[in-house]
Design a protein around this motif. Sequence first.
Motif, PDB file in Angstrom:
ATOM      1  N   ARG A 102       0.971  -1.353  -0.036  1.00 51.85           N
ATOM      2  CA  ARG A 102      -0.022   0.063  -0.115  1.00 51.85           C
ATOM      3  C   ARG A 102       0.772   1.211   0.058  1.00 51.85           C
ATOM      4  N   LEU A 103       1.904   1.169   0.785  1.00 53.10           N
ATOM      5  CA  LEU A 103       3.068   2.466   0.779  1.00 53.10           C
ATOM      6  C   LEU A 103       3.951   2.647  -0.125  1.00 53.10           C
ATOM      7  N   VAL A 104       3.971   1.230  -0.919  1.00 57.41           N
ATOM      8  CA  VAL A 104       4.980   1.308  -1.965  1.00 57.41           C
ATOM      9  C   VAL A 104       6.526   1.293  -1.405  1.00 57.41           C
ATOM     10  N   VAL A 105       6.808   0.613  -0.334  1.00 57.03           N
ATOM     11  CA  VAL A 105       8.129   0.697  -0.015  1.00 57.03           C
ATOM     12  C   VAL A 105       8.355  -0.781   0.464  1.00 57.03           C
ATOM     13  N   SER A 106       9.739  -1.314   0.966  1.00 55.82           N
ATOM     14  CA  SER A 106       9.797  -2.687   1.058  1.00 55.82           C
ATOM     15  C   SER A 106       9.183  -3.252   2.397  1.00 55.82           C
ATOM     16  N   GLU A 107       9.168  -4.494   2.396  1.00 57.47           N
ATOM     17  CA  GLU A 107       8.673  -5.216   3.677  1.00 57.47           C
ATOM     18  C   GLU A 107       9.589  -4.992   4.985  1.00 57.47           C
ATOM     19  N   ALA A 108      10.827  -4.896   4.701  1.00 60.79           N
ATOM     20  CA  ALA A 108      12.077  -4.665   5.520  1.00 60.79           C
ATOM     21  C   ALA A 108      11.613  -3.174   6.315  1.00 60.79           C
ATOM     22  N   ALA A 109      11.115  -2.228   5.357  1.00 59.96           N
ATOM     23  CA  ALA A 109      11.121  -0.753   6.067  1.00 59.96           C
ATOM     24  C   ALA A 109       9.945  -0.842   6.826  1.00 59.96           C
ATOM     25  N   ILE A 110       8.879  -1.662   6.374  1.00 56.09           N
ATOM     26  CA  ILE A 110       7.722  -1.705   7.232  1.00 56.09           C
ATOM     27  C   ILE A 110       7.900  -2.480   8.639  1.00 56.09           C
ATOM     28  N   GLY A 111       8.692  -3.615   8.565  1.00 50.47           N
ATOM     29  CA  GLY A 111       9.058  -4.111   9.800  1.00 50.47           C
ATOM     30  C   GLY A 111       9.772  -3.377  10.791  1.00 50.47           C
ATOM     31  N   LYS A 112      10.679  -2.429  10.252  1.00 52.75           N
ATOM     32  CA  LYS A 112      11.274  -1.424  11.078  1.00 52.75           C
ATOM     33  C   LYS A 112      10.243  -0.667  11.680  1.00 52.75           C
ATOM     34  N   HIS A 113       9.505   0.070  10.952  1.00 56.05           N
ATOM     35  CA  HIS A 113       8.632   0.995  11.281  1.00 56.05           C
ATOM     36  C   HIS A 113       7.628   0.433  12.517  1.00 56.05           C
ATOM     37  N   VAL A 114       7.222  -0.739  12.242  1.00 56.71           N
ATOM     38  CA  VAL A 114       6.594  -1.731  13.227  1.00 56.71           C
ATOM     39  C   VAL A 114       7.507  -1.764  14.650  1.00 56.71           C
TER      40      VAL A 114
END
Length: 216
Positions: free
Chosen positions: A173-185
């Motif tokens: 949805r945010l057009v970023v890497s899954e790793a980046a989302i994992g870091k945000h979470v």
Amino acid sequence: MRVVLAEDGVLLREGLAGLLDRFGFEVVAAVGDADALVAAVAEKRPDLVVTDIRMPPGYTDEGLRAAVRLRRDHPGLAVVALSQYVARSYAADLLNSDGGRRVGYLLKDRIADIEDFVEALRHVAAGGTVIDPHVVRQLLHRRRDPLAQLSARELQVLGLVAEGHSNAEIARRLVVSEAAIGKHVGNILAKLDLPPTEDTNRRVLAVLAYLRGTEA
């Protein structure tokens, strides 16, 4: 899936009933007030309740209070509340019920996609938790404004976590890497002092556990 629908507006009630039928739900009762909702659940024993919050006779929070009562009297019953606003006290009661599982709180004006709405109902009925991000923000502000610790992107990710999305779905949805989302979470859970976990619904429950904390 057997559904009891509660909505005082005749046109909206009939429209929702038709929509649910089109997507394979069996609407076993469609009622217009909180008392009729309680009675219909006792008689029909549905898998899922979809209820408006404002119901006769007072048009305040009768539907939400009925939902809380139904969750207490019928353990395991899935309930999705629909509203035009956040009723903070009873919203917290509803989300706290039954360990925060099989429950949803959605704002009518923010439902932009029919298939997303239907998927949210199915997710709740399957044991998940779905909360509109605006509801999360309103409830979080009951505390010491912990959101002040979060960046704009972290707030966006938190909203999608509250909707029950996985890291992969959020990344798309945010057009970023899954790793980046994992870091945000990970940053969000750390800043809100919540236990880290990879399971999507457990992450939502972690947010709910935070909401259940005592107010400052």
